[in-house]
Design a protein around this motif. Structure first.
Motif, PDB file in Angstrom:
ATOM      1  N   UNK A   1       6.074  -2.074   3.345  1.00  0.00           N
ATOM      2  CA  UNK A   1       6.713  -2.676   4.512  1.00  0.00           C
ATOM      3  C   UNK A   1       7.228  -1.555   5.402  1.00  0.00           C
ATOM      4  N   UNK A   2       6.985  -1.706   6.670  1.00  0.00           N
ATOM      5  CA  UNK A   2       7.475  -0.785   7.682  1.00  0.00           C
ATOM      6  C   UNK A   2       8.214  -1.586   8.742  1.00  0.00           C
ATOM      7  N   UNK A   3       8.983  -0.917   9.566  1.00  0.00           N
ATOM      8  CA  UNK A   3       9.655  -1.617  10.659  1.00  0.00           C
ATOM      9  C   UNK A   3       9.715  -0.724  11.878  1.00  0.00           C
ATOM     10  N   UNK A   4       9.824  -1.367  13.017  1.00  0.00           N
ATOM     11  CA  UNK A   4       9.962  -0.643  14.270  1.00  0.00           C
ATOM     12  C   UNK A   4      10.959  -1.354  15.153  1.00  0.00           C
ATOM     13  N   UNK A   5      12.036  -0.661  15.436  1.00  0.00           N
ATOM     14  CA  UNK A   5      13.054  -1.186  16.333  1.00  0.00           C
ATOM     15  C   UNK A   5      12.699  -0.799  17.764  1.00  0.00           C
ATOM     16  N   UNK A   6      13.189  -1.555  18.739  1.00  0.00           N
ATOM     17  CA  UNK A   6      12.889  -1.242  20.145  1.00  0.00           C
ATOM     18  C   UNK A   6      13.267   0.189  20.498  1.00  0.00           C
ATOM     19  N   UNK A   7      12.328   0.907  21.068  1.00  0.00           N
ATOM     20  CA  UNK A   7      12.592   2.269  21.496  1.00  0.00           C
ATOM     21  C   UNK A   7      12.595   3.306  20.390  1.00  0.00           C
TER      22      UNK A   7
ATOM     23  N   UNK B   1      10.709   4.964  16.625  1.00  0.00           N
ATOM     24  CA  UNK B   1       9.460   5.148  15.907  1.00  0.00           C
ATOM     25  C   UNK B   1       9.384   4.156  14.745  1.00  0.00           C
ATOM     26  N   UNK B   2       8.164   3.849  14.347  1.00  0.00           N
ATOM     27  CA  UNK B   2       7.982   3.023  13.159  1.00  0.00           C
ATOM     28  C   UNK B   2       8.453   3.804  11.940  1.00  0.00           C
ATOM     29  N   UNK B   3       9.130   3.113  11.031  1.00  0.00           N
ATOM     30  CA  UNK B   3       9.642   3.787   9.850  1.00  0.00           C
ATOM     31  C   UNK B   3       9.305   2.998   8.594  1.00  0.00           C
ATOM     32  N   UNK B   4       9.175   3.749   7.520  1.00  0.00           N
ATOM     33  CA  UNK B   4       8.918   3.163   6.218  1.00  0.00           C
ATOM     34  C   UNK B   4      10.156   2.442   5.713  1.00  0.00           C
ATOM     35  N   UNK B   5       9.953   1.292   5.070  1.00  0.00           N
ATOM     36  CA  UNK B   5      11.056   0.532   4.493  1.00  0.00           C
ATOM     37  C   UNK B   5      10.962   0.499   2.969  1.00  0.00           C
ATOM     38  N   UNK B   6       9.823   0.035   2.462  1.00  0.00           N
ATOM     39  CA  UNK B   6       9.675  -0.117   1.015  1.00  0.00           C
ATOM     40  C   UNK B   6       8.193  -0.139   0.656  1.00  0.00           C
ATOM     41  N   UNK B   7       7.905   0.257  -0.575  1.00  0.00           N
ATOM     42  CA  UNK B   7       6.528   0.244  -1.052  1.00  0.00           C
ATOM     43  C   UNK B   7       6.468  -0.183  -2.503  1.00  0.00           C
ATOM     44  N   UNK B   8       5.329  -0.756  -2.892  1.00  0.00           N
ATOM     45  CA  UNK B   8       5.150  -1.211  -4.252  1.00  0.00           C
ATOM     46  C   UNK B   8       3.744  -0.867  -4.701  1.00  0.00           C
ATOM     47  N   UNK B   9       3.608  -0.512  -5.960  1.00  0.00           N
ATOM     48  CA  UNK B   9       2.313  -0.113  -6.496  1.00  0.00           C
ATOM     49  C   UNK B   9       1.410  -1.325  -6.705  1.00  0.00           C
ATOM     50  N   UNK B  10       0.155  -1.052  -6.987  1.00  0.00           N
ATOM     51  CA  UNK B  10      -0.807  -2.133  -7.227  1.00  0.00           C
ATOM     52  C   UNK B  10      -0.333  -3.057  -8.328  1.00  0.00           C
ATOM     53  N   UNK B  11       0.132  -2.491  -9.398  1.00  0.00           N
ATOM     54  CA  UNK B  11       0.539  -3.292 -10.544  1.00  0.00           C
ATOM     55  C   UNK B  11       1.920  -3.885 -10.409  1.00  0.00           C
TER      56      UNK B  11
ATOM     57  N   UNK C   1       9.064  -6.199  11.636  1.00  0.00           N
ATOM     58  CA  UNK C   1       8.682  -5.757  10.301  1.00  0.00           C
ATOM     59  C   UNK C   1       7.189  -6.004  10.087  1.00  0.00           C
ATOM     60  N   UNK C   2       6.525  -4.996   9.534  1.00  0.00           N
ATOM     61  CA  UNK C   2       5.085  -5.049   9.303  1.00  0.00           C
ATOM     62  C   UNK C   2       4.779  -4.777   7.837  1.00  0.00           C
ATOM     63  N   UNK C   3       3.795  -5.510   7.302  1.00  0.00           N
ATOM     64  CA  UNK C   3       3.287  -5.143   5.989  1.00  0.00           C
ATOM     65  C   UNK C   3       1.933  -4.449   6.166  1.00  0.00           C
ATOM     66  N   UNK C   4       1.621  -3.620   5.211  1.00  0.00           N
ATOM     67  CA  UNK C   4       0.381  -2.857   5.268  1.00  0.00           C
ATOM     68  C   UNK C   4      -0.080  -2.562   3.851  1.00  0.00           C
ATOM     69  N   UNK C   5      -1.369  -2.295   3.710  1.00  0.00           N
ATOM     70  CA  UNK C   5      -1.921  -2.012   2.392  1.00  0.00           C
ATOM     71  C   UNK C   5      -2.598  -0.652   2.368  1.00  0.00           C
ATOM     72  N   UNK C   6      -2.518  -0.042   1.196  1.00  0.00           N
ATOM     73  CA  UNK C   6      -3.019   1.314   0.979  1.00  0.00           C
ATOM     74  C   UNK C   6      -4.006   1.248  -0.183  1.00  0.00           C
ATOM     75  N   UNK C   7      -5.277   1.488   0.115  1.00  0.00           N
ATOM     76  CA  UNK C   7      -6.268   1.413  -0.935  1.00  0.00           C
ATOM     77  C   UNK C   7      -6.078   2.570  -1.914  1.00  0.00           C
ATOM     78  N   UNK C   8      -6.073   2.250  -3.179  1.00  0.00           N
ATOM     79  CA  UNK C   8      -5.823   3.283  -4.179  1.00  0.00           C
ATOM     80  C   UNK C   8      -6.374   2.827  -5.513  1.00  0.00           C
ATOM     81  N   UNK C   9      -6.774   3.796  -6.343  1.00  0.00           N
ATOM     82  CA  UNK C   9      -7.225   3.484  -7.694  1.00  0.00           C
ATOM     83  C   UNK C   9      -6.058   3.476  -8.671  1.00  0.00           C
ATOM     84  N   UNK C  10      -4.949   4.021  -8.236  1.00  0.00           N
ATOM     85  CA  UNK C  10      -3.797   4.132  -9.124  1.00  0.00           C
ATOM     86  C   UNK C  10      -3.046   2.819  -9.201  1.00  0.00           C
ATOM     87  N   UNK C  11      -2.689   2.419 -10.410  1.00  0.00           N
ATOM     88  CA  UNK C  11      -1.902   1.201 -10.583  1.00  0.00           C
ATOM     89  C   UNK C  11      -0.409   1.461 -10.461  1.00  0.00           C
TER      90      UNK C  11
END
Length: 126
Positions: free
Chosen positions: A35-41, A43-53, A93-103
């Motif tokens: 999850x990332x977020x961008x407030x008015x004015x 830069x987009x910033x990282x909020x949280x991330x979770x692994x594949x598993x 708030x935006x969600x995004x996915x990161x392709x990875x082989x790592x669980x």
């Protein structure tokens, strides 16, 4: 993969919201998710991330202890539970996915996140 973020809205400071990121077209468990977020004015910033598993998570210092990222791979959905919201959490708030082989790997840089959903607006009033 198509991502649909939802759950944003207007909430008073101290309140809670739960954002959802639903995936279609590919199985979400193929990807680490963030999850990332961008407030008015700003830069987009990282909020949280979770692994594949789902066993590894990472948070920005600004949300640590207040936000929780989780995933339900059976439902092809990732969640962001946001508690004790502050006016400075106001952003798209935006969600995004990161392709990875790592669980177990998580990713805090926007580089590598190849697919992004549309944003959902969170507004926290003081």
């Amino acid at each position: 993969v198509q991502l649909q973020a939802s759950g944003g809205g207007l909430v008073q400071a101290g309140g809670s919201l739960r954002l959802s990121c639903a995936a279609s077209g590919r199985i979400l468990s193929t990807y680490a998710t963030g999850w990332f977020r961008q407030a008015p004015g700003k830069e987009r910033e990282f909020v949280a991330g979770i692994s594949r598993g789902g066993g590894s998570t990472i948070y920005a210092d600004s949300v640590k202890g207040r936000f929780t990222i989780s995933r339900d791979n059976a439902q092809n959905t990732v969640y962001l539970q946001m508690n004790s919201l502050k006016p400075e959490d106001t952003a798209e708030y935006y969600c995004a996915v990161h392709e990875t082989r790592s669980y177990s790997s998580t990713y805090s840089s926007s580089e590598g996140y190849g697919y992004w959903g549309q944003g959902t607006l969170v507004t926290v009033s003081s």
